[in-house]
Write an enzyme that holds these catalytic residues in place. Structure first.
Site, PDB file in Angstrom:
ATOM      1  N   LYS A 126       0.822  -1.211   0.000  1.00  0.00           N
ATOM      2  CA  LYS A 126       0.000   0.000   0.000  1.00  0.00           C
ATOM      3  C   LYS A 126       0.858   1.263   0.000  1.00  0.00           C
ATOM      4  O   LYS A 126       0.485   2.278  -0.578  1.00  0.00           O
ATOM      5  CB  LYS A 126      -0.948   0.017   1.202  1.00  0.00           C
ATOM      6  CG  LYS A 126      -2.139  -0.912   1.054  1.00  0.00           C
ATOM      7  CD  LYS A 126      -3.239  -0.526   2.026  1.00  0.00           C
ATOM      8  CE  LYS A 126      -4.485  -1.378   1.815  1.00  0.00           C
ATOM      9  NZ  LYS A 126      -5.569  -1.008   2.720  1.00  0.00           N
ATOM     10  N   LYS A 209      -4.753  -9.576  -6.866  1.00  0.00           N
ATOM     11  CA  LYS A 209      -5.945  -9.876  -6.067  1.00  0.00           C
ATOM     12  C   LYS A 209      -7.135  -9.026  -6.531  1.00  0.00           C
ATOM     13  O   LYS A 209      -6.949  -7.859  -6.878  1.00  0.00           O
ATOM     14  CB  LYS A 209      -5.591  -9.561  -4.607  1.00  0.00           C
ATOM     15  CG  LYS A 209      -6.669  -9.801  -3.599  1.00  0.00           C
ATOM     16  CD  LYS A 209      -6.222  -9.383  -2.204  1.00  0.00           C
ATOM     17  CE  LYS A 209      -6.423  -7.909  -1.952  1.00  0.00           C
ATOM     18  NZ  LYS A 209      -6.487  -7.511  -0.543  1.00  0.00           N
ATOM     19  N   LYS A 212     -11.401  -3.920  -4.039  1.00  0.00           N
ATOM     20  CA  LYS A 212     -12.288  -2.767  -4.196  1.00  0.00           C
ATOM     21  C   LYS A 212     -11.511  -1.512  -4.535  1.00  0.00           C
ATOM     22  O   LYS A 212     -12.080  -0.535  -5.002  1.00  0.00           O
ATOM     23  CB  LYS A 212     -13.147  -2.568  -2.944  1.00  0.00           C
ATOM     24  CG  LYS A 212     -12.407  -2.463  -1.634  1.00  0.00           C
ATOM     25  CD  LYS A 212     -13.415  -2.514  -0.464  1.00  0.00           C
ATOM     26  CE  LYS A 212     -12.762  -3.041   0.794  1.00  0.00           C
ATOM     27  NZ  LYS A 212     -13.595  -3.765   1.680  1.00  0.00           N
TER      28      LYS A 212
HETATM   29  P1  AMP Z   1     -10.847  -5.920   3.027  1.00  0.00           P
HETATM   30  O1  AMP Z   1     -11.732  -5.631   1.885  1.00  0.00           O
HETATM   31  O2  AMP Z   1      -9.402  -5.739   2.693  1.00  0.00           O
HETATM   32  O3  AMP Z   1     -11.258  -5.255   4.293  1.00  0.00           O
HETATM   33  O4  AMP Z   1     -11.002  -7.486   3.296  1.00  0.00           O
HETATM   34  C1  AMP Z   1     -12.049  -8.029   4.081  1.00  0.00           C
HETATM   35  C2  AMP Z   1     -12.000  -9.540   4.044  1.00  0.00           C
HETATM   36  O5  AMP Z   1     -12.191 -10.017   2.698  1.00  0.00           O
HETATM   37  C3  AMP Z   1     -10.664 -10.146   4.509  1.00  0.00           C
HETATM   38  O6  AMP Z   1     -10.921 -11.352   5.219  1.00  0.00           O
HETATM   39  C4  AMP Z   1      -9.955 -10.426   3.217  1.00  0.00           C
HETATM   40  O7  AMP Z   1      -9.007 -11.457   3.351  1.00  0.00           O
HETATM   41  C5  AMP Z   1     -11.111 -10.844   2.331  1.00  0.00           C
HETATM   42  N1  AMP Z   1     -10.790 -10.575   0.916  1.00  0.00           N
HETATM   43  C6  AMP Z   1     -10.584  -9.356   0.334  1.00  0.00           C
HETATM   44  N2  AMP Z   1     -10.289  -9.482  -0.971  1.00  0.00           N
HETATM   45  C7  AMP Z   1     -10.284 -10.822  -1.226  1.00  0.00           C
HETATM   46  C8  AMP Z   1     -10.045 -11.603  -2.400  1.00  0.00           C
HETATM   47  N3  AMP Z   1      -9.759 -11.038  -3.566  1.00  0.00           N
HETATM   48  N4  AMP Z   1     -10.150 -12.959  -2.288  1.00  0.00           N
HETATM   49  C9  AMP Z   1     -10.452 -13.544  -1.105  1.00  0.00           C
HETATM   50  N5  AMP Z   1     -10.697 -12.862   0.030  1.00  0.00           N
HETATM   51  C10 AMP Z   1     -10.617 -11.515  -0.011  1.00  0.00           C
END
Ligand code: AMP
Ligand code: TRP
Length: 350
Positions: A126, A209, A212
């Site tokens: 990041k 990955k 968002k």
């Molecule tokens: P975040 O959007 O970074 O707050 O992620 C929230 C949850 O979603 C965490 O448990 C991440 O590991 C999971 N997550 C986010 N992006 C992915 C992805 N592309 N594949 C699998 N899990 C994801």
């Protein structure tokens, strides 16, 4: 605790309790759904005590427009409920409404070491070349994440693959705190990284990955996308010219193909081997429409329910307030014990 001294405690058993969080830093994606939300619902339905949090304090480690943050927090809550989280059976709330997270986060800033934090790959990704210019909060982020979990004495944390290193750090913080103060106060948490879609990849680039925060909307399926958008994005998803292989091993070194098969398996509840067996030798021209059909069937009801819930933001706010009150009741007594262990005078609270 009434002694006001930090007597060494004997090891204790911790009861199973699940905590996990998602940042409201934008709309949720299919990656969040398959890697996190869907698994959160399964854990709730297994009857384990579950606490789920929209981590708004984590979100502001990078700039968030206030109106958008408020919207994304409510939309995130709507997504949890639409996906099957029952706010009566699980505790659902936003982080900033329970001050114990930030308070324990500060104490953990004093437990975690600079060297540990510098090794966090999410920080390096990041911050990039800009590390002098990112917020101090972005660097300290994993200590707050450890606090989110440990302030409830949670024992299990369902997450996607990308959070593995942060959970190892959470374990290190718990162990160091226990050692430094001669207590067995914090549990050593167990990451739950399971299923066919622990790392959903971008639809445009199988080495990245799905996120968002990716500038390209084509790279992801948003939980707010309608059936046409889902169909169009999957049809355009990057693939290779080969047909689907005969065995799961045949997906090795084919990241885009592997990603679509993983998504299919996770959505249908099959194993990757079962999906490969069913579509062995198929071209993407015939596999993609099947994936579209499946994705629309699984995601459309969630999108519809999210839209219905978002029409009444007052009700969402009431749900978050109720969840925060119940979360606070669990977290406060644990935090008070931490203050006691660390030698803080708390006469105002007793
Ligand atoms: P975040 O959007 O970074 O707050 O992620 C929230 C949850 O979603 C965490 O448990 C991440 O590991 C999971 N997550 C986010 N992006 C992915 C992805 N592309 N594949 C699998 N899990 C994801
Ligand atoms: N760091 C997680 C992410 O970016 C979000 C998060 C914050 C979290 N606190 C947590 C996940 C506690 C699990 C447990 O995805």
């Amino acid at each position: 605790m009434s002694s006001g001294t930090s007597a060494v405690q004997t090891p204790k058993a911790f009861k199973p309790r699940i905590f996990s969080g998602i940042q409201p830093s934008g709309g949720l994606t299919l990656g969040n759904y398959l890697g996190a939300l869907k698994r959160f619902v399964e854990k709730q339905d297994e009857g384990i005590e579950t606490i789920y949090c929209l981590v708004d304090m984590h979100a502001i480690t990078t700039w968030q427009d206030p109106a958008k943050l408020r919207h994304a927090t409510r939309e995130g809550a709507a997504a949890f409920i639409a996906a099957g989280i029952d706010p009566k059976r699980s505790i659902l709330f936003n982080q900033s409404q329970v001050g114990a997270h930030a308070e324990l986060g500060w104490i953990f800033n004093c437990v975690a070491r600079m060297g540990w934090m510098s090794r966090m790959t999410q920080f390096k990704d990041k911050a990039g070349k800009n590390s002098e210019n990112v917020s101090l909060g972005l660097f300290a982020y994993p200590a707050l994440m450890a606090a989110d979990i440990l302030v409830y004495h949670a024992t299990m944390v369902p997450v996607g693959e990308d959070q593995k290193q942060h959970l190892e750090l959470t374990r290190d913080i718990a162990i160091k705190f226990n050692n430094d103060y001669g207590v067995s106060f914090f549990p050593v948490v167990e990451p739950l990284i399971e299923g066919a879609a622990t790392r959903v990849m971008s639809l445009r680039d199988g080495s990245k990955k799905m996120s968002k925060s990716d500038p390209s909307d084509q790279s992801r399926i948003n939980l707010t996308d309608d059936a046409d958008a889902i169909a169009q994005k999957i049809r355009k998803a990057k693939t290779d010219p080969e047909p689907l292989p005969e065995t799961a091993e045949g997906l090795k070194d084919r990241p885009e193909a592997k990603n679509l098969v993983n998504i299919y398996a996770a959505l249908s509840g099959q194993s990757v081997a079962e999906v490969v067996a069913e579509y062995a030798g198929a071209q993407f021209g015939s596999f993609k429409p099947k994936l579209v059909e499946l994705a629309v069937a699984k995601l459309s009801p969630i999108t519809t329910e999210m839209n219905r819930l978002m029409a009444d933001p007052g009700e969402i706010d009431r749900i978050l307030a109720d969840g925060a009150e119940r979360a606070d009741a669990l977290a406060r007594p644990i935090l008070e014990q931490v203050y006691d262990i660390t030698g803080m005078i708390r006469s105002r609270w007793r």
